[in-house]
Every structure is written in structure tokens, then in C-alpha cells.
Design an enzyme around this catalytic site. Structure first.
Site, short mmCIF file in Angstrom:
data_model
loop_
_atom_site.label_atom_id
_atom_site.label_comp_id
_atom_site.label_asym_id
_atom_site.label_seq_id
_atom_site.Cartn_x
_atom_site.Cartn_y
_atom_site.Cartn_z
N SER A 128 0.81 -1.21 0.00
CA SER A 128 0.00 0.00 0.00
C SER A 128 0.85 1.27 0.00
O SER A 128 1.61 1.52 -0.94
CB SER A 128 -0.94 -0.04 1.21
OG SER A 128 -1.88 1.00 1.19
N ASP B 38 10.75 4.75 -9.91
CA ASP B 38 10.35 5.28 -11.21
C ASP B 38 11.05 6.60 -11.54
O ASP B 38 11.34 6.89 -12.71
CB ASP B 38 8.83 5.48 -11.27
CG ASP B 38 8.08 4.18 -11.51
OD1 ASP B 38 8.74 3.13 -11.52
OD2 ASP B 38 6.85 4.23 -11.68
N LYS C 241 -0.54 -4.09 -3.32
CA LYS C 241 -1.85 -3.48 -3.01
C LYS C 241 -1.90 -2.10 -3.66
O LYS C 241 -1.29 -1.15 -3.16
CB LYS C 241 -2.06 -3.35 -1.50
CG LYS C 241 -3.41 -2.73 -1.14
CD LYS C 241 -3.56 -2.53 0.35
CE LYS C 241 -4.91 -1.90 0.68
NZ LYS C 241 -5.07 -0.52 0.18
#
Length: 523
Positions: free
Chosen positions: A288, A299, A313
Site C-alpha cells: 500500500s 520510477d 496493493k
């Protein structure tokens, strides 16, 4: 008979017109159907029914057919769930554990209400408001209920202290007790800081900033951010943490759902640690909000990720408060990492059990121990935003550096000792009996870390107590495989009980392969 039943139900459904307008409930509405079923069951069923439970079961039944993270919690569950996220609760301010049906203080909270009146580590709280809580087989939950209470209220504690014959009495004024989500902060190597975050709550961002400032004062140039076993929490807390690490306008995460338009979260460019190496540690229980931070760092090519594929999640829940204090947490959107990855792992609606077994299946399939067992479809390939490195979507964050789970360290003998609480109980006894001499011999943690060795007598006590509880190694080979990790665990627990969690992780991390790999990557 049927006419009688319809008439009986109709007589019970006398709802004001305003209420019907508010919910827009026509005669053939599914909501009307649900209401008729509830009223009929409550009023006409052959036996009496608990109407509140009937409604709760209906809500749970509805949500169970959706995704694995939409859920209903009653008022008691909501309170228990929110305490670690809200960052405080009201009570007396002690860390404790149970030994021989007696509450033993591990550490009083610094500047907390118990420390202020003189309660110290090693004290045994045996009575609360003149009622015995020791030796009466009272549950831990009931003891906590008696110790907690509204801020400003008083509670009288009966305390037994080693070396003092008579029982001591302290009157403690309850107060707000902070619940920390940053578990550990310390310099793991010269110029390399280490921060471990246990969850993402209301105070996590401020705790993280305080930790960064402290480490920078100590000379930190590179950071290991440990999110192993971090199950997540507030999305905004994760965004705020990532904001401290990324450059201005860099995308952190975006959310989007059927009825929820795309919402982007970007860095403001005023963070505490925007330069310097970063390595994020994850494992199969990192989920999460923790995956939001990890995905943003990866990224945006801000740092590297070390460990094993995270939980996966990628669903956003909105809390819907109900009048009695209960709550529905309803999934309303997916979240996406900056490269566009939705990292929610696949699931079938209504099949919660299969979803819950995912980590076990990963172990069984060899994914946790062998990187070659992990396969991604070409359609799940994405590129990082600066260096165009290949990363993958479709179920969790895949680390840049994979570290296999070492299954040889946790022998069946060790698992059984832990399950029976033999290790923790014998450790508590050892610290209780030797606290003064340990503190005298090791006045500071650095000396303890360098010189302390777990005594053989403590290991023998654990093996003997295990035998009493019918927990024994299969053979001497299993015992010998158990001992290195057991000694490490005991040294870490003793450090925790004498100091705090930062010292606990400082001991453990020297033998943690994920942490050691992170140190290699930073070099």
C-alpha cells in the site's frame, strides 16, 4: 398465507416520504428489496434475532463479494485500527510484556506520565485501583483496558520492585501517549543513515523529518529507508515522505477510479533529503502506502530498491463513517506509480482466501528464494522516467536487487520456541535478573554491541524450558543450526530492553542480508 405475509411486511414499512425521497428508493429498487428482507427477518423470524448483528452481517456479505480490501469494521475494531495511525492513545505510558501472569515494565515512555511519578524499567504492576491484575489469569486486553482511560484521569497502581520488600503505590495521571511509526533511526555506517518506518500514520511525516535532521547532523550523506513488513497506512503520509526525497514537480503517484477523476500528487521541491544516495528495502509484506514511496523512488530513478517483490496493493479505500462509530472502507480507485504502473496484484472478486494465500504460494513456487522463478509478461514492462530502466507492473514492486529469503535460518525448533513464547519469556527473566549489572558493565550501547555475548546459561534455560513444553530439536544438527540466529535474536532483544528499538535493529541488521546488500549497493 402469502397475502398475510405481504400485509404484515407492508404494515412494518411505514417510512416517511422525506426518507424515501432522500434515498430515491422506488418499489422495485434493490435497496427497497434489502430493507424488506431486513425488516421481515427482524420482525417475523421464528426466533428472536440481533438486529444490529443482522445488519453488520449483511454489510460484510456485500463487501466480501467485492475486492479483498473493501471491508466493514465495527466501532471497537475502528478504534483499535485507528490508534497506531492517529499517532497517540490515552493511558499511563509504558512499554510492557507479560511474564508469569504479571505485567512487567520494559521501558516507561520518555517524559510520559509513568516516568514522571517514578516508575522504572523492571517494575511489576500487580494492582490497578486496588484490584489485583497479577496471578489472576487476566487477559492482556483486559489489563490494557484498565490502564487506559481519558487524559487527565487518575489511576492508582500497585508496583513490586526488585530489592524493595514492600509494595509501592503510584498515582498516575493519564495523558496522551505518542505511538511512533518510525521504528528506528541510527547511523549504520559512517555517512550512511538508516531509518525504518513501521506504518504510515498521522505523525509519520514529522517523525521522518526529525529523523532526517538528526542523521544529517550526524554526517549522513546516504540513506537506507527500510520499509520491510510495512503494511501501509495513509496515502497522504506516503506522499509527504516521498516529497522529502524528490525534485520539484516530479510525480509521486496518481489515483483514478470509475467515479473518481485522475488526481496527481507531485513533489514541491523543498524536501529534507533531495540529494544523496537512497536505497529502499522491501519484502513480500511491504504494501500500500509503502509501495507508493518505493514506486516513486524507483520510477523517478531517485534510488535503488533492494529485497523481494512487494505485496501488491494498489487499491485506494475511502472511509465511510457510520452513525454508531463503525466504518466501511470502500475501494474507490487504483493508484499508479509515476511510470504508469498499477501494482495491484490480480484477484478474483469474492475469493478472499485465495488472495490471502498469495505470499504462501510465492514461497511454495520458489519466488521468494529464487529470482528465476519470477516471470513477467512483456505487456507489464515499463520504463523509469530518467534512465529508462525496465521495471514491471502487474503485482507489487520488483526490486532492482533481489535478495532471496534465507529459509535455513528459521528451523522448526526455533519456530516452535517462538510460538510458545519461550524465547521472549526467558529473555525477560534474564534482563530482569541482570539489568543493573548489564547497565553498569555496558554504560553505552556501542560498548554493548561490540563486546556483549549471549551467555550459554540463557541458551540452556531456553532449551530446558522448551523441553518442559515438549518443544525439542529433531537432532543435534537442528539445534546447531538454530543457535546462531537464536543468539542474534537474544542480543537484539536485550539491547531493546536496555535501550530502545533503534538499538534492537542496530544489532539485527548486522546479520540481515537485505540490509547488508543495501550497504553494498550504496558503496
Amino acid at each position: 398465507m402469502r397475502k398475510f405475509l405481504y400485509a404484515a411486511i407492508a404494515s412494518l414499512l411505514t417510512i416517511p416520504a422525506t426518507a424515501q425521497m432522500r434515498v430515491n428508493m422506488g418499489e422495485d429498487s434493490p435497496l427497497r428489496k434489502l430493507q424488506i428482507a431486513e425488516i421481515a427477518t427482524t420482525n417475523l423470524y421464528v426466533d428472536s434475532v440481533d438486529e444490529a448483528k443482522l445488519v453488520e452481517d449483511a454489510i460484510r456479505g456485500m463487501l466480501e463479494k467485492l475486492d479483498p480490501h473493501s471491508q466493514y469494521s465495527n466501532a471497537k475494531e475502528v478504534k483499535q485500527m485507528n490508534e497506531p495511525l492517529n499517532g497517540n492513545f490515552e493511558g499511563i505510558g509504558v512499554q510492557f510484556n507479560m511474564i508469569d501472569d504479571t505485567l512487567m515494565v520494559i521501558q516507561p515512555v520518555t517524559n510520559g506520565p509513568s516516568e514522571k511519578v517514578g516508575i522504572i524499567a523492571g517494575d511489576r504492576i500487580v494492582a490497578v485501583n486496588d484490584s489485583a491484575i497479577a496471578g489472576v489469569k487476566m487477559s492482556k486486553e483486559e489489563i490494557m483496558r484498565r490502564l487506559r482511560g481519558p487524559k487527565g484521569t487518575k489511576v492508582k497502581l500497585g508496583v513490586v520492585r526488585t530489592g524493595i520488600k514492600d509494595q509501592l503505590t503510584f498515582t498516575v495521571v493519564r495523558d496522551k501517549i505518542p505511538v511512533k511509526s518510525v521504528d528506528a533511526t541510527y547511523m549504520i555506517r559512517p555517512a550512511v543513515g538508516y531509518i525504518r518506518i513501521g506504518n504510515f500514520g498521522a505523525t509519520t511525516h514529522q517523525e521522518f523529518c526529525d529523523a532526517l535532521k538528526k542523521l544529517k547532523t550526524d554526517g549522513m550523506e546516504s540513506l537506507i529507508l527500510d520499509l520491510q513488513e510495512n503494511g501501509g497506512g495513509y496515502l497522504q503520509a506516503a506522499v509527504n515522505i516521498a516529497d522529502e526525497l524528490l525534485s520539484k514537480d516530479e510525480l509521486i503517484v496518481y489515483t483514478e477510479g470509475r467515479r473518481v477523476p485522475r488526481q496527481e500528487y507531485r513533489a514541491h521541491g523543498e524536501g529534507e533529503f533531495m540529494k544523496g544516495k537512497i536505497v529502499v528495502l522491501i519484502d513480500e509484506y511491504t504494501a500500500s502506502a509503502a509501495e507508493i514511496v518505493t514506486g516513486a523512488v524507483q520510477d523517478q530513478d531517485r534510488g535503488y530498491v533492494v529485497g523481494r517483490r512487494s505485496f501488491g496493493k494498489g487499491l485506494v479505500q475511502r472511509p465511510i463513517d457510520l452513525p454508531d462509530g463503525s466504518m466501511i472502507r470502500l475501494t474507490i480507485a487504483h493508484y499508479y506509480t509515476p511510470s504508469g504502473r498499477c501494482i495491484q496484484k490480480p484477484y478474483e472478486k469474492g475469493k478472499q482466501k485465495d488472495y490471502a494465500m498469495d505470499v504462501y504460494n510465492r514461497l511454495k513456487n520458489g519466488e521468494l528464494t529464487n529470482q528465476d522463478s519470477i516471470h513477467f509478461a512483456d505487456s507489464l514492462k515499463f520504463q523509469t522516467l530518467h534512465r529508462q530502466r525496465t521495471v514491471y507492473g502487474g503485482g507489487g514492486i520488483m526490486p532492482d536487487y533481489f535478495v532471496p529469503l534465507d529459509t535455513t535460518r528459521y528451523t522448526p525448533f526455533h519456530r516452535q520456541l517462538a510460538a510458545k513464547s519461550v524465547i521472549i519469556q526467558q529473555n525477560l527473566r534474564y534482563v530482569d535478573n541482570h539489568r543493573k549489572e548489564l547497565k553498569k558493565k555496558y554504560p553505552d550501547f556501542s560498548k554493548f554491541k561490540q563486546q556483549f555475548e549471549v551467555p550459554q546459561s540463557l541458551v540452556d534455560d531456553i532449551v530446558a524450558e522448551g523441553k518442559k513444553q515438549k518443544v525439542e530439536p529433531k537432532d543435534d544438527a537442528e539445534l546447531q543450526r538454530t543457535l546462531p540466529y537464536l543468539r542474534l535474536q537474544l542480543k537484539a532483544l536485550i539491547a531493546r530492553d536496555l535501550w530502545d528499538m533503534s538499538e534492537y535493529f542496530s544489532v539485527f541488521n548486522e546479520e540481515n542480508p537485505v540490509v547488508q546488500k543495501a550497504l553494498e549497493v550504496i558503496k
